[in-house]
Scaffold this motif. Structure first.
Motif, short mmCIF file in Angstrom:
data_model
loop_
_atom_site.label_atom_id
_atom_site.label_comp_id
_atom_site.label_asym_id
_atom_site.label_seq_id
_atom_site.Cartn_x
_atom_site.Cartn_y
_atom_site.Cartn_z
N HIS A 17 13.56 40.63 49.16
CA HIS A 17 14.16 39.95 50.72
C HIS A 17 13.31 40.49 51.63
CE1 HIS A 17 17.49 37.47 48.92
NE2 HIS A 17 17.75 38.61 47.95
N LEU A 18 13.36 41.91 51.54
CA LEU A 18 12.33 42.68 52.84
C LEU A 18 11.21 42.39 52.81
CD1 LEU A 18 12.78 44.56 55.18
CD2 LEU A 18 12.64 46.51 53.44
N LYS A 19 10.39 42.43 51.57
CA LYS A 19 9.07 41.91 51.41
C LYS A 19 8.73 40.38 51.85
CE LYS A 19 7.50 44.85 47.80
NZ LYS A 19 6.93 44.98 46.51
N GLU A 20 9.66 39.75 51.64
CA GLU A 20 9.55 38.23 52.43
C GLU A 20 9.59 38.18 53.97
OE1 GLU A 20 11.06 34.67 50.13
OE2 GLU A 20 12.21 36.08 49.48
N LEU A 21 10.70 39.10 54.28
CA LEU A 21 10.88 38.99 55.79
C LEU A 21 9.62 39.79 56.38
CD1 LEU A 21 13.03 38.51 57.91
CD2 LEU A 21 13.74 40.90 57.56
N ASN A 22 9.27 40.70 55.80
CA ASN A 22 7.70 41.51 56.29
C ASN A 22 6.50 40.46 56.44
OD1 ASN A 22 6.52 44.05 57.13
ND2 ASN A 22 5.32 43.67 55.23
N GLU A 23 6.62 39.35 55.91
CA GLU A 23 5.39 38.47 56.04
C GLU A 23 5.77 37.79 57.50
OE1 GLU A 23 3.03 37.52 53.91
OE2 GLU A 23 3.83 39.18 52.95
N LEU A 24 6.63 37.99 58.17
CA LEU A 24 7.01 37.59 59.56
C LEU A 24 6.74 38.68 60.58
CD1 LEU A 24 10.07 35.37 58.69
CD2 LEU A 24 7.73 34.50 59.08
N ILE A 25 6.08 39.70 60.13
CA ILE A 25 5.84 40.61 61.06
C ILE A 25 5.21 40.54 62.40
CG2 ILE A 25 3.49 41.55 60.09
CD1 ILE A 25 5.09 44.44 60.11
N GLU A 26 4.51 39.30 62.44
CA GLU A 26 3.93 38.72 63.74
C GLU A 26 4.88 38.61 64.78
OE1 GLU A 26 3.43 36.51 60.99
OE2 GLU A 26 1.92 37.87 60.13
N ILE A 27 6.13 38.48 64.45
CA ILE A 27 7.17 38.22 65.38
C ILE A 27 7.52 39.29 66.34
CG2 ILE A 27 9.91 37.64 65.56
CD1 ILE A 27 9.39 35.48 63.17
N ILE A 112 16.10 32.03 56.27
CA ILE A 112 15.24 31.82 55.47
C ILE A 112 15.63 31.93 53.80
CG2 ILE A 112 12.72 31.99 54.67
CD1 ILE A 112 12.41 33.00 57.65
N GLU A 113 15.83 30.77 53.05
CA GLU A 113 16.37 31.06 51.67
C GLU A 113 15.25 31.73 50.96
OE1 GLU A 113 18.27 31.81 49.23
OE2 GLU A 113 19.31 30.09 49.61
N SER A 114 15.49 32.47 49.86
CA SER A 114 14.46 33.04 49.07
C SER A 114 13.64 32.26 48.39
CB SER A 114 15.13 34.00 47.96
OG SER A 114 14.44 34.50 47.12
N TYR A 115 12.23 32.62 48.09
CA TYR A 115 11.21 31.83 47.45
C TYR A 115 11.79 31.53 46.09
CZ TYR A 115 6.98 30.40 45.44
OH TYR A 115 5.89 29.78 44.92
N ALA A 116 12.51 32.39 45.50
CA ALA A 116 13.17 32.31 43.97
C ALA A 116 14.00 31.40 43.92
CB ALA A 116 13.53 33.95 43.66
N ARG A 117 14.74 30.77 45.10
CA ARG A 117 15.42 29.97 45.00
C ARG A 117 14.91 28.51 44.99
NH1 ARG A 117 20.28 32.06 43.28
NH2 ARG A 117 21.06 29.88 43.44
N THR A 118 14.84 27.92 43.77
CA THR A 118 14.13 26.68 43.42
C THR A 118 14.89 25.12 43.63
OG1 THR A 118 13.89 26.97 41.33
CG2 THR A 118 12.00 27.96 42.55
N GLU A 119 16.17 25.39 43.09
CA GLU A 119 16.77 24.45 42.82
C GLU A 119 18.32 24.45 43.39
OE1 GLU A 119 17.44 23.59 38.85
OE2 GLU A 119 15.12 23.90 38.23
N THR A 120 18.97 25.61 43.66
CA THR A 120 20.20 25.61 44.47
C THR A 120 20.00 26.86 45.38
OG1 THR A 120 20.94 27.02 42.63
CG2 THR A 120 21.44 24.74 42.57
N LEU A 121 20.87 26.87 46.29
CA LEU A 121 20.88 28.00 47.55
C LEU A 121 21.51 29.15 46.73
CD1 LEU A 121 22.35 26.20 50.47
CD2 LEU A 121 19.96 26.35 49.85
N SER A 122 21.32 30.16 47.23
CA SER A 122 21.84 31.59 46.81
C SER A 122 23.60 31.76 47.38
CB SER A 122 21.24 32.72 47.54
OG SER A 122 21.09 32.62 48.82
N LEU A 123 24.04 32.73 47.09
CA LEU A 123 25.48 32.48 47.78
C LEU A 123 25.20 33.05 49.09
CD1 LEU A 123 28.50 32.87 47.36
CD2 LEU A 123 28.12 35.32 46.76
N THR A 124 24.39 33.85 49.51
CA THR A 124 24.23 33.98 51.02
C THR A 124 24.05 32.75 51.77
OG1 THR A 124 23.61 36.27 50.62
CG2 THR A 124 23.17 35.52 52.71
N GLY A 125 22.88 32.11 51.22
CA GLY A 125 22.55 30.72 51.75
C GLY A 125 23.69 29.70 51.69
N LYS A 126 24.63 29.75 50.77
CA LYS A 126 25.71 28.90 50.94
C LYS A 126 26.64 29.43 52.06
CE LYS A 126 25.58 27.53 46.28
NZ LYS A 126 26.14 27.85 44.65
#
Length: 156
Positions: A17-27, A112-126
């Motif tokens: 989750h942190l690695k994905e968030l780090n992709e937005l470091i330009e913010i 931003i839902e995790s890249y790993a979630r391809t078919e359903t939302l995560s619990l946090t997403g829900k």
């Protein structure tokens, strides 16, 4: 370049989750930004000018409700000082209290839902789906299943 004054909280659990968030470091280069994450081996990933660390907790642990309550208090304390106008999160557990408290403080929530979630939302997403002002998924099919979800591509 002078940073814009909108204060943004970048929050996620550690690991992927942190690695994905780090992709937005330009913010963090364009806006006043601070980070909240869990203290562990990924703590070397720093986003923004200030970092706050919370204890890592697990839903299966014996004292989960007590630790979750402490997490709410810690995030409330951070937000009382920082007063973010926008919360950007990739999840997981640490994100829900931040989104809930942020909404109560009239902050905008971008999930931003995790890249790993391809078919359903995560619990946090829900849990965050209704709270979010912008709900982003990283798979086009998810945007078709959830009316509020937007697909803009992948973070990685």
């Amino acid at each position: 370049m002078k940073k814009k004054t909108t204060k943004i909280c970048m929050i996620s659990s550690s690991g992927g989750h942190l690695k994905e968030l780090n992709e937005l470091i330009e913010i963090s280069e364009q806006y006043e930004t601070f980070q909240i994450t869990e203290k562990d081996k990924f703590s070397n990933i720093k986003i923004g000018t200030r970092q706050y660390y919370v204890n890592k907790i697990d839903r299966d642990e014996k004292n989960f409700l007590f630790h979750f309550f402490i997490l709410f208090l810690k995030i409330f304390q951070i937000f009382a000082v920082e007063k973010p106008k926008v919360i950007v999160t990739t999840g997981a557990l640490v994100a829900y209290p931040a989104c809930l408290i942020g909404k109560l403080m009239r902050a905008k929530v971008i999930f931003i839902e995790s890249y790993a979630r391809t078919e359903t939302l995560s619990l946090t997403g829900k849990l965050v789906y209704r709270l979010s002002d912008l709900f982003i998924v990283q798979w086009p099919d998810l945007s078709k299943k959830y009316s509020k979800a937007k697909y803009y591509g992948e973070l990685f």
